[in-house]
Design a protein around this motif. Structure first.
Motif, PDB file in Angstrom:
ATOM      1  N   UNK A   1      80.756  42.922  10.663  1.00 27.37           N
ATOM      2  CA  UNK A   1      80.046  43.959  11.412  1.00 27.37           C
ATOM      3  C   UNK A   1      79.315  43.359  12.604  1.00 27.37           C
ATOM      4  N   UNK A   2      78.668  42.213  12.374  1.00 27.84           N
ATOM      5  CA  UNK A   2      77.834  41.593  13.405  1.00 27.84           C
ATOM      6  C   UNK A   2      78.626  40.806  14.440  1.00 27.84           C
ATOM      7  N   UNK A   3      79.831  40.351  14.099  1.00 25.35           N
ATOM      8  CA  UNK A   3      80.534  39.411  14.980  1.00 25.35           C
ATOM      9  C   UNK A   3      81.889  39.892  15.476  1.00 25.35           C
ATOM     10  N   UNK A   4      82.306  41.089  15.093  1.00 25.00           N
ATOM     11  CA  UNK A   4      83.585  41.614  15.560  1.00 25.00           C
ATOM     12  C   UNK A   4      83.432  43.082  15.931  1.00 25.00           C
ATOM     13  N   UNK A   5      84.498  43.617  16.516  1.00 25.81           N
ATOM     14  CA  UNK A   5      84.516  45.049  16.842  1.00 25.81           C
ATOM     15  C   UNK A   5      85.499  45.790  15.941  1.00 25.81           C
ATOM     16  N   UNK A   6      85.753  45.226  14.775  1.00 24.67           N
ATOM     17  CA  UNK A   6      86.644  45.877  13.817  1.00 24.67           C
ATOM     18  C   UNK A   6      86.054  47.207  13.368  1.00 24.67           C
ATOM     19  N   UNK A   7      86.917  48.144  13.005  1.00 28.02           N
ATOM     20  CA  UNK A   7      86.451  49.438  12.532  1.00 28.02           C
ATOM     21  C   UNK A   7      85.887  49.349  11.130  1.00 28.02           C
TER      22      UNK A   7
ATOM     23  N   UNK B   1      93.419  42.837  14.563  1.00 23.39           N
ATOM     24  CA  UNK B   1      92.776  44.029  14.044  1.00 23.39           C
ATOM     25  C   UNK B   1      91.926  44.732  15.079  1.00 23.39           C
ATOM     26  N   UNK B   2      91.273  43.965  15.944  1.00 28.10           N
ATOM     27  CA  UNK B   2      90.449  44.573  16.999  1.00 28.10           C
ATOM     28  C   UNK B   2      91.310  45.307  18.023  1.00 28.10           C
ATOM     29  N   UNK B   3      92.529  44.808  18.227  1.00 23.22           N
ATOM     30  CA  UNK B   3      93.425  45.438  19.206  1.00 23.22           C
ATOM     31  C   UNK B   3      94.059  46.708  18.656  1.00 23.22           C
ATOM     32  N   UNK B   4      94.180  46.797  17.335  1.00 21.53           N
ATOM     33  CA  UNK B   4      94.822  47.963  16.707  1.00 21.53           C
ATOM     34  C   UNK B   4      93.938  48.479  15.580  1.00 21.53           C
TER      35      UNK B   4
ATOM     36  N   UNK C   1      95.738  46.778   9.165  1.00 24.87           N
ATOM     37  CA  UNK C   1      95.053  46.343   7.947  1.00 24.87           C
ATOM     38  C   UNK C   1      95.018  44.821   7.904  1.00 24.87           C
ATOM     39  N   UNK C   2      93.818  44.268   7.866  1.00 23.52           N
ATOM     40  CA  UNK C   2      93.665  42.814   7.847  1.00 23.52           C
ATOM     41  C   UNK C   2      94.305  42.219   6.600  1.00 23.52           C
ATOM     42  N   UNK C   3      94.923  41.062   6.766  1.00 21.48           N
ATOM     43  CA  UNK C   3      95.582  40.393   5.649  1.00 21.48           C
ATOM     44  C   UNK C   3      94.824  39.117   5.282  1.00 21.48           C
TER      45      UNK C   3
END
Length: 234
Positions: A17-23, A69-72, A76-78
């Motif tokens: 949450x703090x270090x990425x823009x993942x959903x 994951x940030x681009x799409x 789903x992260x593996x």
């Protein structure tokens, strides 16, 4: 087959949450959490604050996987490397902190009910030290006034099978194997009581966890509605 979750899912979610823009959905699915938990953590509504754990450093994710994951948002992260299960192969029996205060009661019961069991056997069975056993036997233990002999099986310090095995071994060594053995009825009232107590404890823990999750979700929804209300007023 579902992929394994990180070794520390809440701490890993905090870091993502703090270090990425993942959903939130991507983070929730990777960490094996409910999306409302992730949203509450992002909004600082969670009851407990977690120190972030870098999954890249631990090898559970790669930077390339995070960028993918940030681009799409639908990606789903593996898991790159499943966490290694930590097991204990040596050393004394591990006893949860919540049960350690019960050890003196279990030791006192064994000393009273099965004096043929050696200190070494008690130490291995309960996970204690010989000094503690000696102090209880000699009534020099610092808390001796509050120690009440209680069956270690009922206290959850060992299983009935483990206790029976130690008793049988001690009796054989003492040359008393010819005596009438104590018959343990698997359907005895004591074992039924143990099963009921454990079931009640498990149910209470489950209810508490569900209540905490519902409270977090309710707090997040309330905060979100309040924020939407403020935006509409402005």
């Amino acid at each position: 087959m579902a992929q394994p979750t990180p070794l520390m899912p809440h701490a890993t979610a905090t870091w993502l949450i703090d270090n990425t823009s993942l959903g939130f959905t991507q983070i929730a699915e990777f960490c094996g959490l409910h999306i409302l938990e992730v949203q509450a953590m992002a909004d600082d509504l969670a009851g407990s604050k977690y120190t972030g754990r870098d999954p890249v450093h631990s090898g559970e994710l790669t930077q390339e996987e995070i960028e993918r994951g940030q681009a799409d948002p639908a990606y789903a992260l593996k898991m790159q490397k499943a966490p290694v299960e930590v097991t204990r192969t040596k050393g004394p029996r591990y006893t949860p902190v919540s049960k350690r205060q019960d050890k003196p009661d279990g030791i006192a019961w064994i000393l009273r009910s099965h004096p043929e069991i050696s200190d070494a056997q008690i130490s291995k069975l309960i996970g204690t030290t010989r000094n503690t056993i000696t102090a209880i036997r000699e009534r020099s233990h610092w808390n001796i006034q509050n120690i009440q002999p209680k069956d270690p099986v009922t206290l959850g310090l060992c299983s009935q099978r483990e206790l029976d095995a130690v008793v049988a071994k001690a009796a054989k060594k003492a040359g008393t194997e010819g005596e009438a053995p104590v018959v343990v009825d698997s359907g005895s009232d004591r074992e039924k009581l143990i099963a009921e107590l454990r079931a009640e404890r498990d149910a209470s823990e489950k209810a508490a966890a569900e209540a905490a999750q519902e409270a977090e979700a309710a707090a997040w929804l309330e905060a979100k509605r309040a924020a939407e209300g403020e935006e509409q007023q402005s």
